[in-house]
Design a protein around this motif. Structure first.
Motif, PDB file in Angstrom:
ATOM      1  N   LYS A 407      32.815  88.880 -17.311  1.00  0.00           N
ATOM      2  CA  LYS A 407      33.229  87.998 -18.395  1.00  0.00           C
ATOM      3  C   LYS A 407      34.611  88.348 -18.921  1.00  0.00           C
ATOM      4  CE  LYS A 407      31.561  86.077 -22.782  1.00  0.00           C
ATOM      5  NZ  LYS A 407      30.466  86.112 -23.798  1.00  0.00           N
ATOM      6  N   GLU A 408      34.907  89.648 -19.034  1.00  0.00           N
ATOM      7  CA  GLU A 408      36.196  90.066 -19.606  1.00  0.00           C
ATOM      8  C   GLU A 408      37.375  89.722 -18.700  1.00  0.00           C
ATOM      9  OE1 GLU A 408      34.157  93.898 -18.012  1.00  0.00           O
ATOM     10  OE2 GLU A 408      33.587  92.015 -19.005  1.00  0.00           O
ATOM     11  N   ASN A 409      37.115  89.403 -17.422  1.00  0.00           N
ATOM     12  CA  ASN A 409      38.196  89.069 -16.496  1.00  0.00           C
ATOM     13  C   ASN A 409      38.229  87.581 -16.140  1.00  0.00           C
ATOM     14  OD1 ASN A 409      38.965  91.816 -16.279  1.00  0.00           O
ATOM     15  ND2 ASN A 409      37.351  92.166 -14.764  1.00  0.00           N
ATOM     16  N   ALA A 410      37.390  86.796 -16.791  1.00  0.00           N
ATOM     17  CA  ALA A 410      37.288  85.371 -16.455  1.00  0.00           C
ATOM     18  C   ALA A 410      38.616  84.638 -16.615  1.00  0.00           C
ATOM     19  CB  ALA A 410      36.215  84.706 -17.312  1.00  0.00           C
ATOM     20  N   GLY A 411      39.413  85.063 -17.587  1.00  0.00           N
ATOM     21  CA  GLY A 411      40.673  84.374 -17.847  1.00  0.00           C
ATOM     22  C   GLY A 411      41.702  84.534 -16.755  1.00  0.00           C
ATOM     23  N   SER A 412      41.513  85.507 -15.873  1.00  0.00           N
ATOM     24  CA  SER A 412      42.489  85.742 -14.805  1.00  0.00           C
ATOM     25  C   SER A 412      42.187  84.944 -13.544  1.00  0.00           C
ATOM     26  CB  SER A 412      42.529  87.235 -14.462  1.00  0.00           C
ATOM     27  OG  SER A 412      41.284  87.675 -13.956  1.00  0.00           O
ATOM     28  N   ILE A 413      41.043  84.250 -13.513  1.00  0.00           N
ATOM     29  CA  ILE A 413      40.679  83.466 -12.334  1.00  0.00           C
ATOM     30  C   ILE A 413      41.376  82.110 -12.380  1.00  0.00           C
ATOM     31  CG2 ILE A 413      38.794  82.344 -11.094  1.00  0.00           C
ATOM     32  CD1 ILE A 413      36.957  84.553 -12.041  1.00  0.00           C
ATOM     33  N   VAL A 414      42.155  81.830 -11.375  1.00  0.00           N
ATOM     34  CA  VAL A 414      42.905  80.573 -11.292  1.00  0.00           C
ATOM     35  C   VAL A 414      41.935  79.432 -10.988  1.00  0.00           C
ATOM     36  CG1 VAL A 414      44.712  79.319 -10.043  1.00  0.00           C
ATOM     37  CG2 VAL A 414      44.966  81.781 -10.509  1.00  0.00           C
ATOM     38  N   PRO A 415      41.968  78.336 -11.753  1.00  0.00           N
ATOM     39  CA  PRO A 415      41.081  77.197 -11.473  1.00  0.00           C
ATOM     40  C   PRO A 415      41.205  76.726 -10.026  1.00  0.00           C
ATOM     41  CG  PRO A 415      42.172  76.897 -13.587  1.00  0.00           C
ATOM     42  CD  PRO A 415      42.805  78.099 -12.948  1.00  0.00           C
ATOM     43  N   CYS A 416      40.066  76.459  -9.413  1.00  0.00           N
ATOM     44  CA  CYS A 416      39.976  75.980  -8.030  1.00  0.00           C
ATOM     45  C   CYS A 416      40.472  76.983  -6.995  1.00  0.00           C
ATOM     46  CB  CYS A 416      40.694  74.641  -7.857  1.00  0.00           C
ATOM     47  SG  CYS A 416      39.828  73.279  -8.668  1.00  0.00           S
ATOM     48  N   SER A 417      40.417  78.263  -7.348  1.00  0.00           N
ATOM     49  CA  SER A 417      40.699  79.306  -6.358  1.00  0.00           C
ATOM     50  C   SER A 417      39.397  79.916  -5.848  1.00  0.00           C
ATOM     51  CB  SER A 417      41.594  80.395  -6.954  1.00  0.00           C
ATOM     52  OG  SER A 417      40.931  81.082  -8.007  1.00  0.00           O
ATOM     53  N   TRP A 418      38.268  79.516  -6.427  1.00  0.00           N
ATOM     54  CA  TRP A 418      36.930  79.950  -5.990  1.00  0.00           C
ATOM     55  C   TRP A 418      36.139  78.688  -5.696  1.00  0.00           C
ATOM     56  CZ3 TRP A 418      31.779  79.943  -8.131  1.00  0.00           C
ATOM     57  CH2 TRP A 418      30.895  80.841  -7.509  1.00  0.00           C
ATOM     58  N   LEU A 419      35.818  78.472  -4.399  1.00  0.00           N
ATOM     59  CA  LEU A 419      35.364  77.146  -3.973  1.00  0.00           C
ATOM     60  C   LEU A 419      34.077  77.119  -3.166  1.00  0.00           C
ATOM     61  CD1 LEU A 419      38.930  76.064  -2.835  1.00  0.00           C
ATOM     62  CD2 LEU A 419      37.709  75.066  -4.780  1.00  0.00           C
ATOM     63  N   PRO A 420      33.196  78.108  -3.272  1.00  0.00           N
ATOM     64  CA  PRO A 420      31.999  78.070  -2.423  1.00  0.00           C
ATOM     65  C   PRO A 420      31.080  76.894  -2.705  1.00  0.00           C
ATOM     66  CG  PRO A 420      31.803  79.787  -4.084  1.00  0.00           C
ATOM     67  CD  PRO A 420      33.218  79.297  -4.129  1.00  0.00           C
ATOM     68  N   PHE A 421      31.107  76.380  -3.935  1.00  0.00           N
ATOM     69  CA  PHE A 421      30.276  75.228  -4.288  1.00  0.00           C
ATOM     70  C   PHE A 421      31.110  73.957  -4.410  1.00  0.00           C
ATOM     71  CE2 PHE A 421      27.873  78.890  -5.898  1.00  0.00           C
ATOM     72  CZ  PHE A 421      26.620  78.644  -5.348  1.00  0.00           C
ATOM     73  N   GLY A 422      32.342  73.985  -3.934  1.00  0.00           N
ATOM     74  CA  GLY A 422      33.212  72.845  -4.106  1.00  0.00           C
ATOM     75  C   GLY A 422      33.828  72.849  -5.499  1.00  0.00           C
ATOM     76  N   ALA A 423      34.388  71.721  -5.893  1.00  0.00           N
ATOM     77  CA  ALA A 423      35.044  71.618  -7.200  1.00  0.00           C
ATOM     78  C   ALA A 423      35.009  70.177  -7.673  1.00  0.00           C
ATOM     79  CB  ALA A 423      36.491  72.109  -7.103  1.00  0.00           C
ATOM     80  N   GLY A 424      35.090  70.011  -8.992  1.00  0.00           N
ATOM     81  CA  GLY A 424      35.141  68.678  -9.566  1.00  0.00           C
ATOM     82  C   GLY A 424      33.785  67.991  -9.578  1.00  0.00           C
ATOM     83  N   PRO A 425      33.764  66.681  -9.792  1.00  0.00           N
ATOM     84  CA  PRO A 425      32.505  65.936  -9.889  1.00  0.00           C
ATOM     85  C   PRO A 425      31.623  66.026  -8.644  1.00  0.00           C
ATOM     86  CG  PRO A 425      34.316  64.629 -10.767  1.00  0.00           C
ATOM     87  CD  PRO A 425      34.937  65.834 -10.125  1.00  0.00           C
ATOM     88  N   ARG A 426      32.230  66.323  -7.486  1.00  0.00           N
ATOM     89  CA  ARG A 426      31.442  66.415  -6.255  1.00  0.00           C
ATOM     90  C   ARG A 426      31.023  67.841  -5.944  1.00  0.00           C
ATOM     91  NH1 ARG A 426      31.527  61.472  -2.383  1.00  0.00           N
ATOM     92  NH2 ARG A 426      29.774  62.685  -1.614  1.00  0.00           N
TER      93      ARG A 426
END
Length: 481
Positions: A407-426
């Motif tokens: 949790k303390e490192n969540a802010g360093s994760i770039v959006p859409c740089s972790w994609l095992p479940f896909g991203a967005g509405p799909r």
């Protein structure tokens, strides 16, 4: 005369296959040049691991580049910002997939498009609410009991066990009970559904030159699915099985089968205008296929990472023991919610070993972003694994560091740089259920067994996987604690 007709025929094919060449070159990105009328390759797809191919291409052409599969233009992405734009912010311009079946009956949520997809997603989403998932966990625990009983017998015979088929049986039984209210009993030898599920995946694997030829034809000729039956026979057999399960349901119990019955009534009443009753039955197939193999593969990959990184394993086991003691050994939603390091280990495993190497989209409207132009009709290949190992997003990307996901490192994760479940509405509709199932399976295993590396332990991704990143086996030594 015949020779002239033959020459004319091949000339027409030549012109048709080359009709899109040059489009991507005008879009502000490097393009892998097509060879004659055969596209950018590779043709011998059975010789490649998808993630390795993407990695080499990104290293040579950059994070955004174009290529042609025969005549089909494709833009490949390994840029998190552009992936976010396409999958989330401009979702309406990229809501479809290139791959689909012409027969509506077999268009499941993962490949449906437009209004079909919207109605399916809306109809199926209530199955995955927090309340519904909590209600399923008793069945997950019962199945895990069967897995542990199976392992106890196996360990006495030989402590080195291939955990991949064990996890496959467990996840298949979980889906059977939670989604369909049936006892599949894979651990008791009833593996028909597992055989059919494996057959579906095997049908999309490129094993030889002939498979490579037909896969290129399938991916390169947009619309060919409307003229050829591309549905694997295993899917047709699964459809019949689930139709019988539906017909045999006498008393509602609030599971997936009941939800499909409700959706069929909505079709009959005209509330769902873009679906068919047969198509709704097919959603059972994707529930089964998408749910068992990806979860089982991740659990095996997690065990591999843990035995390779013993400090991480020791820290995880300590967390599991402490929390189980706090809850008097009870394992449920509340228990695993207090295991942040467990969740971090699973997420880091999914970064390292995503079961899906590449996601895709289809551009249905001309698009432009930061100088990159993507014409309507262009397929999009999202290179998941390349993004997961990009040092710009993940410092020391080849180090297994679960702390990235605390949790303390969540802010360093770039959006859409972790994609095992896909991203967005799909994004994957079953993500929350898959995560809690993996957490509970890991807790049950590690609370009873010490796991260790063996000389046969390996993580060997099969070549010829067009969509997935499935490995051969996962031998781990188990010793009772």
């Amino acid at each position: 005369m015949f020779l002239w007709l033959l020459a004319g025929f091949f000339l027409l094919i030549w012109i048709y296959l080359r009709r899109n060449y040059g489009k991507l070159e005008k879009c502000g990105m490097p393009v892998i040049p097509p060879f004659l009328c055969f596209g950018s390759g590779p043709w011998a797809m059975h010789k490649y691991q998808l993630a390795e191919l993407d990695e080499k291409r990104v290293a040579k052409y950059g994070k955004v580049f174009g290529a042609y599969i025969l005549s089909q233009p494709v833009v490949y992405l390994a840029d998190a910002d552009l992936i976010k734009q396409i999958t989330t912010k401009d979702f309406e311009s990229f809501h479809g997939h290139l791959f689909k079946f012409g027969d509506q009956k077999f268009r499941t949520l993962d490949i449906a498009d437009g209004e079909e997809w919207k109605e399916l997603r809306k109809g199926m989403s209530p199955i995955f609410t927090s309340g519904k998932i909590k209600g399923m966990l008793q069945y997950v625990n019962c199945t895990l009991d069967n897995m542990m009983e199976h392992l106890e017998k196996r360990v006495k015979e030989d402590p080195v066990i291939d955990l991949k088929p064990v996890f496959q049986k467990m996840t298949m039984d979980v889906i059977g009970k939670c989604a369909f209210g049936i006892e599949i009993n894979c651990f008791k030898g009833n593996t028909d559904l597992l055989r059919l599920g494996n057959g579906v995946f095997d049908g999309f694997k490129v094993k030889n030159v002939m498979d490579a030829f037909f896969m290129n034809i399938f991916l390169g000729f947009s619309g060919i699915e409307n003229y050829l039956d591309m549905v694997p026979p295993e899917m047709k057999e699964l459809w019949k099985i689930f139709k019988n399960v539906e017909n045999g349901r006498k008393v509602p119990n609030g599971d997936f089968i009941d939800k499909m019955a409700e959706m069929k009534k909505q079709v009959q009443n005209g509330e769902l205008k873009h679906l068919s009753e047969d198509q709704i039955t097919s959603q059972s197939i994707i529930f089964l296929i998408a749910g068992y193999e990806t979860t089982a593969s991740t659990l095996g990959a997690l065990c591999y990472q843990l035995v390779k990184n013993t400090e991480v394993l020791e820290k995880l086991v300590a967390e599991i023991d402490e929390v189980l003691e706090k809850f008097d050994g009870k394992l449920d939603h509340e228990t695993v919610a207090e295991m942040p390091y467990l969740e971090a280990c699973i997420k880091e495993t999914l970064r390292f070993s995503s079961p899906v190497s590449r996601n895709d989209r289809l551009c249905n409207k001309d698009f432009e972003y930061k100088g990159i132009k993507i014409p309507k009709g262009t397929s999009i290949g999202i290179c998941n694994q390349v993004v997961h190992f990009d040092p710009e997003y993940w410092p020391e990307p080849y180090m297994f560091k679960p702390e990235r996901f605390l949790k303390e490192n969540a802010g360093s994760i770039v959006p859409c740089s972790w994609l095992p479940f896909g991203a967005g509405p799909r994004a994957c509709i079953g993500e929350r259920f898959a995560m809690i199932e993996m957490k509970m399976g890991t807790v049950r295993l590690l609370s009873k067994y010490k796991i260790e590396i063996d000389s046969t332990t390996r993580y060997n991704i099969d070549k010829g996987e067009v969509f997935m990143a499935l490995y051969t086996d996962m031998f781990i030594k188990l010793t009772e604690r």
